[in-house]
Design an enzyme around this catalytic site. Structure first.
Site, short mmCIF file in Angstrom:
data_model
loop_
_atom_site.label_atom_id
_atom_site.label_comp_id
_atom_site.label_asym_id
_atom_site.label_seq_id
_atom_site.Cartn_x
_atom_site.Cartn_y
_atom_site.Cartn_z
N ASN A 174 0.88 -1.18 0.00
CA ASN A 174 0.00 0.00 0.00
C ASN A 174 0.91 1.22 0.00
O ASN A 174 1.50 1.55 1.02
CB ASN A 174 -0.90 -0.04 1.25
CG ASN A 174 -1.75 1.21 1.39
OD1 ASN A 174 -1.78 2.06 0.49
ND2 ASN A 174 -2.45 1.32 2.50
N LYS A 208 0.13 4.24 -0.26
CA LYS A 208 -0.53 5.40 0.36
C LYS A 208 -0.33 6.65 -0.52
O LYS A 208 -0.30 6.52 -1.74
CB LYS A 208 -0.01 5.57 1.79
CG LYS A 208 -0.18 4.28 2.61
CD LYS A 208 0.00 4.45 4.09
CE LYS A 208 -0.20 3.10 4.78
NZ LYS A 208 -0.08 3.17 6.22
N HIS A 210 -9.48 1.00 4.99
CA HIS A 210 -8.20 1.19 5.68
C HIS A 210 -8.40 2.13 6.87
O HIS A 210 -9.20 3.07 6.79
CB HIS A 210 -7.16 1.76 4.71
CG HIS A 210 -5.78 1.73 5.27
ND1 HIS A 210 -5.33 2.66 6.17
CD2 HIS A 210 -4.76 0.86 5.08
CE1 HIS A 210 -4.08 2.36 6.52
NE2 HIS A 210 -3.71 1.27 5.87
N GLU A 231 -6.78 4.52 7.92
CA GLU A 231 -6.58 5.95 7.62
C GLU A 231 -7.82 6.54 6.96
O GLU A 231 -8.14 7.71 7.15
CB GLU A 231 -5.31 6.12 6.75
CG GLU A 231 -4.05 5.89 7.59
CD GLU A 231 -2.88 5.29 6.84
OE1 GLU A 231 -2.88 5.32 5.60
OE2 GLU A 231 -1.96 4.80 7.51
N GLU A 241 -5.09 -5.00 10.54
CA GLU A 241 -4.09 -3.95 10.74
C GLU A 241 -4.39 -3.20 12.04
O GLU A 241 -5.20 -2.26 12.04
CB GLU A 241 -4.11 -2.96 9.57
CG GLU A 241 -3.78 -3.58 8.24
CD GLU A 241 -3.21 -2.55 7.27
OE1 GLU A 241 -2.15 -2.82 6.69
OE2 GLU A 241 -3.81 -1.48 7.10
N GLY A 287 2.71 2.27 10.84
CA GLY A 287 3.65 3.38 10.68
C GLY A 287 4.37 3.76 11.97
O GLY A 287 5.00 4.80 12.05
N SER A 313 3.70 -2.14 10.34
CA SER A 313 5.15 -2.15 10.53
C SER A 313 5.81 -3.48 10.13
O SER A 313 6.78 -3.91 10.75
CB SER A 313 5.51 -1.81 11.98
OG SER A 313 5.07 -0.49 12.29
P1 13P Z 1 3.16 0.36 7.71
O1 13P Z 1 3.70 -0.91 7.11
O2 13P Z 1 3.87 1.59 7.25
O3 13P Z 1 3.04 0.25 9.19
O4 13P Z 1 1.66 0.54 7.15
C1 13P Z 1 0.79 -0.53 7.20
C2 13P Z 1 -0.42 -0.19 6.43
O5 13P Z 1 -1.19 0.68 6.81
C3 13P Z 1 -0.66 -0.92 5.18
O6 13P Z 1 -1.95 -0.70 4.70
#
Ligand code: 13P
Length: 277
Positions: free
Chosen positions: A13, A15, A111, A113, A183, A189, A229
């Site tokens: 992803n 982002k 997601h 976010e 997740e 992150g 992560s």
């Molecule tokens: P990270 O791997 O940066 O923690 O992000 C995970 C994520 O949100 C994948 O959709």
């Protein structure tokens, strides 16, 4: 519970990162790395999820006929979101049919976010999941608890609710086509991994929630990914778990040299599963 029939999936992803040119270069580097370093090996499904504007460029790389890239059958392109309606006066939105017309095959939905910053609700995720399936897109439905929810002992309740809401009113046949990604919000992150046995426990619970609603044969076939992560240094342990069928990777998918070891981790799981079968 057997996991031998389930796919192993490694999804990146990206982002809101990368210009079109950068996304193209990253896709090329990932696919060439796979072709070189994993030549002749069974590959996990690799799903690259760039921003909307980079989808055509990344699709061109994945579909390039030059033979230098990875086995095309294992590499797919996904969107990070979509609107559930087919068309209309919805400024700024992208419809499912617009994605499939390009050749996009997967879509990340719900997601954290999107839930956190853009007001996405369980009900909205359900509408989008239905729309994705109606358009033959594979929905990668994300679920996960916040730190407050975890510390308040609400993890299982929250995840069960998110999973049940996402699949509400779907037929067993439809549910069999989805992918779920666990997740935990506090692990995204942050560099803070959810310990593998705990991630496995939650992934197993996701499967048992689907089992209660749709039966074992549906639940046993659904890939459940872990995200939060994930790195080259964590993937082997994650891929050795019974119920984690792959990874949804953010930060570490933005550099080919960090993403390739994770793809290799997925390939190792395939071997592991083959020896257990
Ligand atoms: P990270 O791997 O940066 O923690 O992000 C995970 C994520 O949100 C994948 O959709």
């Amino acid at each position: 519970m057997s996991s031998k029939v389930r796919k192993t999936i490694i999804a990146g992803n990206w982002k809101m990162h990368k210009t079109v040119a950068e996304a193209q270069a990253l896709a090329e580097a990932v696919l060439q790395g796979v072709a070189k370093e994993l030549a002749g090996e069974a590959l996990p499904d690799i799903i690259l999820c760039p921003t909307y504007v980079s989808l055509p460029a990344v699709l061109n790389v994945v579909n390039a006929p030059d033979g230098k890239t990875a086995n095309k059958q294992n590499c797919f392109v996904g969107a990070q979101n979509m609107e559930h309606r087919d068309s209309g006066a919805f400024t700024g939105e992208i419809a499912p049919g617009m994605l499939t017309h390009l050749g996009v095959t997967h879509v990340i939905l719900g997601h954290s976010e999107r839930r956190q910053f853009f007001g996405e609700t369980n009900q909205g995720v359900n509408l989008k999941t239905k729309a994705a399936l109606a358009h033959k897109l594979v929905p990668i439905v994300c679920v996960g608890e916040t730190l407050d929810e975890r510390e308040g002992g609400l993890t299982d309740q929250v995840i069960r609710r998110q999973v049940a809401a996402a699949v509400e009113d779907l037929s067993a046949e439809e549910v069999a086509k989805i992918v779920v990604a666990y997740e935990p919000v506090w692990a995204i992150g942050t560099g803070k991994n959810c310990e593998s046995p705990e991630a496995n426990r939650v992934c197993k619970m996701i499967r048992s929630t689907i089992n209660e609603l749709y039966g074992t044969s549906v639940a046993d076939g659904i890939p459940v990914l872990y995200g939060g992560s994930v790195k080259g240094s964590t993937i082997d342990e994650q891929m050795a778990q019974s119920d984690i069928d792959g990874a949804l990777v953010g930060g570490a998918s933005l550099k080919a040299e960090e993403f390739l070891p994770i793809i290799k981790g997925g390939a190792k799981r395939l071997k592991l599963m083959a020896t257990k079968a």
